[in-house]
Each structure stands twice: as C-alpha cells, then as structure tokens.
Design an enzyme around this catalytic site. Sequence first.
Site, PDB file in Angstrom:
ATOM      1  N   ARG A  78     -12.831  -4.673  -6.782  1.00 27.77           N
ATOM      2  CA  ARG A  78     -12.456  -5.272  -5.500  1.00 27.77           C
ATOM      3  C   ARG A  78     -13.707  -5.529  -4.678  1.00 27.77           C
ATOM      4  NH1 ARG A  78      -8.488  -2.648  -1.125  1.00 27.77           N
ATOM      5  NH2 ARG A  78     -10.361  -1.418  -0.836  1.00 27.77           N
ATOM      6  N   TYR A 109     -10.365   0.742  10.949  1.00 25.76           N
ATOM      7  CA  TYR A 109     -11.619   1.143  10.278  1.00 25.76           C
ATOM      8  C   TYR A 109     -12.004   0.196   9.148  1.00 25.76           C
ATOM      9  CZ  TYR A 109      -8.032   3.514   7.467  1.00 25.76           C
ATOM     10  OH  TYR A 109      -6.903   3.792   6.741  1.00 25.76           O
ATOM     11  N   LYS A 110     -11.201  -0.844   8.919  1.00 24.49           N
ATOM     12  CA  LYS A 110     -11.537  -1.819   7.871  1.00 24.49           C
ATOM     13  C   LYS A 110     -12.302  -2.970   8.540  1.00 24.49           C
ATOM     14  CE  LYS A 110      -7.831  -0.079   4.991  1.00 24.49           C
ATOM     15  NZ  LYS A 110      -6.415  -0.111   4.662  1.00 24.49           N
ATOM     16  N   ASP A 138       2.408  -5.132   8.368  1.00 22.42           N
ATOM     17  CA  ASP A 138       1.234  -4.268   8.283  1.00 22.42           C
ATOM     18  C   ASP A 138       0.013  -5.179   8.125  1.00 22.42           C
ATOM     19  OD1 ASP A 138      -0.926  -2.720   7.342  1.00 22.42           O
ATOM     20  OD2 ASP A 138       0.443  -1.196   6.562  1.00 22.42           O
ATOM     21  N   PHE A 197       0.885  -1.170   0.000  1.00 24.29           N
ATOM     22  CA  PHE A 197       0.000   0.000   0.000  1.00 24.29           C
ATOM     23  C   PHE A 197       0.928   1.226   0.000  1.00 24.29           C
ATOM     24  CE2 PHE A 197      -2.600   3.266   1.963  1.00 24.29           C
ATOM     25  CZ  PHE A 197      -3.867   3.026   1.467  1.00 24.29           C
TER      26      PHE A 197
HETATM   27  C1  LIG Z   1      -5.602   1.002   4.569  1.00 23.59           C
HETATM   28  C2  LIG Z   1      -4.125   0.853   4.663  1.00 23.59           C
HETATM   29  C3  LIG Z   1      -3.329   1.858   5.228  1.00 23.59           C
HETATM   30  C4  LIG Z   1      -3.970   3.134   5.655  1.00 23.59           C
HETATM   31  O1  LIG Z   1      -3.127   4.006   6.323  1.00 23.59           O
HETATM   32  P1  LIG Z   1      -3.764   5.298   7.013  1.00 23.59           P
HETATM   33  O2  LIG Z   1      -2.634   5.939   7.671  1.00 23.59           O
HETATM   34  O3  LIG Z   1      -4.854   4.822   7.917  1.00 23.59           O
HETATM   35  O4  LIG Z   1      -4.375   6.138   5.937  1.00 23.59           O
HETATM   36  C5  LIG Z   1      -1.969   1.610   5.375  1.00 23.59           C
HETATM   37  N1  LIG Z   1      -1.416   0.447   4.970  1.00 23.59           N
HETATM   38  C6  LIG Z   1      -2.160  -0.528   4.405  1.00 23.59           C
HETATM   39  C7  LIG Z   1      -1.523  -1.807   3.993  1.00 23.59           C
HETATM   40  C8  LIG Z   1      -3.525  -0.344   4.216  1.00 23.59           C
HETATM   41  O5  LIG Z   1      -4.262  -1.298   3.651  1.00 23.59           O
END
Ligand SMILES: *Cc1c(COP(=O)(O)O)cnc(C)c1O
Length: 396
Positions: free
Chosen positions: A371, A222-223, A197, A128
């Site tokens: 997705r 939040y997921k 992560d 990400f």
């Molecule tokens: C959703 C996601 C993030 C989000 O990071 P934020 O700091 O909350 O915006 C980071 N890493 C991964 C792998 C994600 O899927």
Amino acid sequence: MSEALIDKARALDEKDELAGHRELFALSDDVVYLDGNSLGALPRHVPDRMADVITRQWGELRIRSWDESGWWTAPERIGARIAPLVGAAPGQVVVGDSTSVNVFKALVGAVRLAPPERDEVVVDATTFPTDGYIAESAARLTGRRLVTAEPGDVTDAVGPRTAAVLVNHVDYRTGRLHDLPGITEAVHRAGALAVWDLCHSAGALPVDLDAHGVDLAVGCTYKYLNGGPGSPAYLYVAARHQARFDSPLPGWNSHADPFAMTSGYEAAAGAARGRVGTPDILSMLALEAALDVWDGVSVAAVRAKSLALTDFFLECVRAYVPDGRVVPVTPEAHAERGSQVALRCRTAPAVMAELIGRGVVGDLRRPDVLRFGFTPLYVGFADTERAARVLAEVLG
Ligand SMILES: *Cc1c(COP(=O)(O)O)cnc(C)c1O
C-alpha cells in the site's frame, strides 16, 4: 527509459502549486514517505506549540487554562477547522474520542433517528474491521438485524426495513473510492440514514457532506490530517438531525449545563451533543496546531494533485516493474480512486520490508497487498518516480 520519467517528474514538480507545502513538514529527503494514509507526517511547528501548551498552559496556568487557553471549547473550535475540509457548514462537527467510539455514537444515533419499525442495519462488507465490529454491537444493542453489503450493492440491499447504513468512503485496503452522492441518495430513497466513515478521504479529496445530504459521518485525524498518533477523531451530525440526535454515550461534557452537575441528563444543543467526557487536550491541541498547514489550501487542488501523483506512480510502475510482478488493485478510473495505490504482490511482506530498508516507506496489508499512500501536501513527483524505481529494483 528512466531519464524520460525523471524529466517528467521534474517538470510536474515545477508546475506543482502545492510543492511549497512540503517544507512545512519535518521530513528528510532521504526518505520517500508514502504512509501518510496511516500516520501523517509531523508539521514542523507542532513541537513548539506543544511546548507552549505543556509548559505555559498546563505548567503555569494550570486549571485556569480550561477557560483562558480555550481548552473547554476546543472540541467545537477544532471541529470548525475540520468542517470546511469535509464540506460542512459551521456547527456540525465536534472533535473527540477515537473513530471507533464515534462510529458507535453515529450508528446508534442514526438507528435512534430512524422509525422504530425499521429493523435492519446495513454495513459495508469491505469495511475497515473496527466499523464492522462496532456495527455488529450497535445492531445487537438496538435490537436490529445486521446486514452486510458491498458498497456497490448497497442500493439493492436497502429497503423499507433499513434503519441506517454505514459505509467507508475509501476502501483502506484497495484505495477504491465509493460513490458517496449516489449511495447516500439510494439510502435516502429507501427512507434510511447514511453514515459515512471518512478516514481515508478527508484531507485527500472533496467530501461535500452538506451538498450530498449525508446524515452522519466520522473520521480520524491522524491520517491525511496529520494530527499525530492517536489524535482525536471527529463526528458530524447534520444540522437537521441535531435536535433529535440521541447519543448512546451521553457524558457530562455533552450536558446542556455541565457545571450544574445535575443528576438528570439534558443534552446540549448543536455539535457539542456529540461530546462524551473530558477531552484529551494534549492530543487535541497538537491536532489544532497541525491543521494550520491547511490554511489557504483548496481541497480541489489537493485532489487534482493526488490524482496526478497516483496516475504518475501507476505509469512509472508500468514502465519499470517487470510484467506480472505486481497487479494494481486500485481502480484506474479517477471517480473510483482514493489517494493511495495498492499493488497485489505474491511476496509483499518481504518486498515491503526491503522497500522500507531502502527509504521508500509504504505499508503492507496482509497477506499480499503493498500500500502506497499519496499525501499531496508533502509528496512530490520526484518522490513518486523514485518509489516506483526502487520497487522495480527490489523486484528485479
Ligand atoms: C483508520 C481507520 C479507523 C481507525 O479507527 P480508530 O478508532 O482510530 O483506531 C476506522 N475506520 C476506518 C475506515 C479507518 O481507515
């Protein structure tokens, strides 16, 4: 043909032990919500809890709530609620800040734990984006060289120069699940630290951080954890590293005696060392309330249902969608599959817009990936069949 799959969906829903959890969420039956891997649905009881937090705790108790309503200790208390979901013994998880900020703390912290002569940081080439940007900055700040490697190649990329490795447990785009035990072991064999992560795995599948000897980890809430938009993330620092964990953001909230207000910094012991500044209490307490839906839920049962849902979705897509219109990019093998199905489709942007218009909410990863996230606490098999059927109608 669709009758057989509709019957199968009904039978699977009847056997589903988690089916009763759906009513804990504010969801209407006219929408199939397959975007809980981006923003989890609202648990029904959260608004009332937040009304109490705002009206009574803030409105009436005001400053007293830092003690009397447990605001000050919320980051560790809520961390302790998340810990069992990621296989962590108590005292290793703290909640606060965004995932991006926690990636920074974890990665710089990992580099500072590694021997100084190790001058490379390895980052997941498919990560990400935020993790990649922050890894680049963390490497620059600590004077290390950044090396990128596909998760499958990490074993070859690590060596005597590696300080730390940052990998995404599940690829946000393809839904591929990476081999956390195997990669962690390879990183350790090379003498480096593994930072994971968990954004797309926590709440969807077993993570078992302690069992696999992970060094540090971060994830968002939040997921799959349904904490609400922008709810604070969490940081895991394995107990064996806590005493030496040297946060690059040593704010007053992580001081051993914050209210002494001394000019010199002395790090708190335990998970609190990962704190920075004043916690975002409203978001944090919404998350705390949202976590109630996990009471009595086994992560193994969630994983079993998740795999059954994604298997069934792929089966329905194969049965309904004309050949060649979509190509699954999510691995078929269970050991390599997270809790989403990603389909490559030439006209993905138009298709997703039309799907959403017809009540099937997934999302788009540009340019050409549809997705669909499967959240076992509130998505059922009839939903899944309907999503595939509507997708076929849109493509037909
Ligand atoms: C959703 C996601 C993030 C989000 O990071 P934020 O700091 O909350 O915006 C980071 N890493 C991964 C792998 C994600 O899927």
